[in-house]
Design a protein around this motif. Structure first.
Motif, short mmCIF file in Angstrom:
data_model
loop_
_atom_site.label_atom_id
_atom_site.label_comp_id
_atom_site.label_asym_id
_atom_site.label_seq_id
_atom_site.Cartn_x
_atom_site.Cartn_y
_atom_site.Cartn_z
N LYS A 184 20.69 11.90 21.56
CA LYS A 184 19.39 11.56 20.81
C LYS A 184 18.23 12.04 21.77
N ARG A 185 18.47 13.27 22.54
CA ARG A 185 17.32 13.98 23.29
C ARG A 185 17.27 15.16 23.06
N ALA A 186 16.18 15.97 23.52
CA ALA A 186 16.00 17.43 23.45
C ALA A 186 16.97 18.15 24.34
N PRO A 187 17.64 19.29 23.73
CA PRO A 187 18.52 19.95 24.59
C PRO A 187 18.00 20.67 25.60
N ARG A 188 18.52 20.94 26.87
CA ARG A 188 17.86 21.80 27.67
C ARG A 188 18.86 23.05 28.12
N PHE A 189 18.71 24.06 27.32
CA PHE A 189 19.43 25.21 27.31
C PHE A 189 19.26 26.02 28.76
N PRO B 184 28.43 26.53 28.19
CA PRO B 184 27.72 25.53 28.57
C PRO B 184 26.63 25.03 27.62
N ASP B 185 25.98 25.94 26.89
CA ASP B 185 25.07 25.63 26.19
C ASP B 185 25.30 24.89 24.93
N PHE B 186 26.55 25.39 24.56
CA PHE B 186 26.98 24.35 23.26
C PHE B 186 27.38 22.92 23.81
N ALA B 187 27.97 22.94 24.87
CA ALA B 187 28.20 21.56 25.37
C ALA B 187 27.05 20.59 25.54
N GLU B 188 25.88 21.63 26.12
CA GLU B 188 24.52 20.72 26.17
C GLU B 188 23.82 20.41 24.93
N ALA C 185 12.31 31.48 24.50
CA ALA C 185 12.90 31.61 25.85
C ALA C 185 13.85 30.42 26.19
N ALA C 186 13.38 29.33 25.36
CA ALA C 186 14.15 27.89 25.51
C ALA C 186 15.36 27.87 24.84
N LEU C 187 15.73 28.85 23.91
CA LEU C 187 16.82 28.76 22.84
C LEU C 187 18.07 29.24 23.85
N PRO C 188 19.46 28.62 23.04
CA PRO C 188 20.60 29.04 23.81
C PRO C 188 20.68 30.74 23.79
N THR C 189 20.49 31.23 24.62
CA THR C 189 20.40 32.65 24.55
C THR C 189 21.52 33.52 23.95
N ARG C 190 22.57 32.92 24.39
CA ARG C 190 23.80 33.77 24.01
C ARG C 190 23.95 33.57 22.43
N ALA C 191 23.60 32.40 22.08
CA ALA C 191 23.91 32.26 20.59
C ALA C 191 22.76 33.03 19.83
#
Ligand code: T3D
Length: 260
Positions: free
Chosen positions: A252-257, A240-244, A200-206
């Motif tokens: 150098k941090r975890a993404p928040r998709f 937006p998820d790609f930009a994030e 559920a934390a993945l970039p859903t569109r991708a």
């Protein structure tokens, strides 16, 4: 729609579909497939849902078609039953542009195996088992069983399972690619929850585009796949998820998709 044969819960961006006829090992009925379709439809429309889990209550995952409904098989229009019910349910899972996790808690037989196979990823309890039960009652695999099983385990294994109808245990299922993870029964719910939260934390569109492109890629040519990828990538590169994802990498941090 009222749900009588499944339990639908939502928690942390995950929609859970629990098949709820445990005394029949969650055998599928027309009603149950309609209820599953109902939840899949709302999960597809609801942006807050970013993963779907299908699992069973009790000791079974799903024992396939409820054979009580088949007592008087001569009265049943089987083609129409499949077209209007199970076929739509299977297609809705495969085509859902969100990750679908099959959490196989126990036996998955016949159309119940097809249901598990339609899910993108499968986690199994070490008590789970898998059988192409159709041949035992004089039927062919349905609900996508002839398409999904060879893609998971290869044609030779799919033929062997389909012609023998034998029960495959969890360890063999893992070794042959039928499932992706096997966990002890006493940690099953916890492990399924943890994996669902990761999905559920993945970039859903991708995720949705990856599902679509891989399915199309298996049946098409390389040049068609290259073209589909180029078009899909342009859409995702503007998201937006790609930009994030890029910002998180550079910071150098975890993404928040967010799934957008
Ligand atoms: O038009 C169309 O939709 C056609 C589509 C067809 C799709 C299909 O899925 S065809 C295949 C249908 N499924 C099967 O043939 C599997 C039948 N079940 C079994 O072979 C065994 O139950 C299992 C191997 C799955 C599990 O065996 P076991 O020993 O662990 O459990 P059990 O004792 O056989 O089952 C427990 C109970 O569930 C039992 O009821 P009881 O005796 O306690 O009152 C059993 O009758 C019931 N049950 C299990 N599967 C079904 C079922 N009842 C109705 N339909 C079932 N499929």
């Amino acid at each position: 729609m009222e749900h009588e044969q499944i339990v639908h819960e939502e928690d942390g961006g995950v929609a859970w579909i629990r098949l709820a006829r445990p005394d029949r090992l969650n055998a599928l009925t027309t009603r149950m497939s309609e209820e599953i379709l109902d939840v899949l439809g709302s999960a597809g429309r609801d942006d807050s849902v970013r993963c779907v889990v299908v699992t069973g209550q009790g000791r079974g995952f799903c024992a396939g078609q409820d054979l009580e409904e088949f007592r008087d098989a001569g009265q049943l229009d089987v083609t129409e039953h499949l077209r209007s019910g199970y076929n739509r349910m299977i297609a809705a899972i495969v085509e859902l542009p969100k990750p679908v996790l099959g959490a196989v808690n126990g036996v998955a037989a016949g159309a119940g195996l097809s249901l598990a196979l339609a899910c993108d990823l499968r986690i199994a309890s070490d008590q789970a088992s898998f059988l192409q039960a159709f041949i035992r009652i004089g039927l062919v695999p349905d609900s996508g069983g002839t398409w999904l099983l060879p893609r998971a385990v290869g044609l030779a294994r799919a033929l062997e399972m389909s012609l023998t109808g034998r029960k495959v245990g969890a360890e063999e299922a893992l070794a042959t690619g039928l499932v992706h993870r096997v966990v002890p029964a006493d940690r099953f719910e916890e492990e399924a929850r943890a994996w669902a939260a990761d999905l559920a934390a993945l970039p859903t569109r991708a995720v949705g585009e990856t599902k679509r492109l891989l399915a199309a890629g298996l049946d098409g040519t390389l040049s068609d796949a290259l073209e589909r990828e180029a078009v899909a990538q342009a859409g995702l590169a503007a998201s937006p998820d790609f930009a994030e994802g890029v910002a998180a990498f550079l910071d150098k941090r975890a993404p928040r998709f967010t799934g957008r």
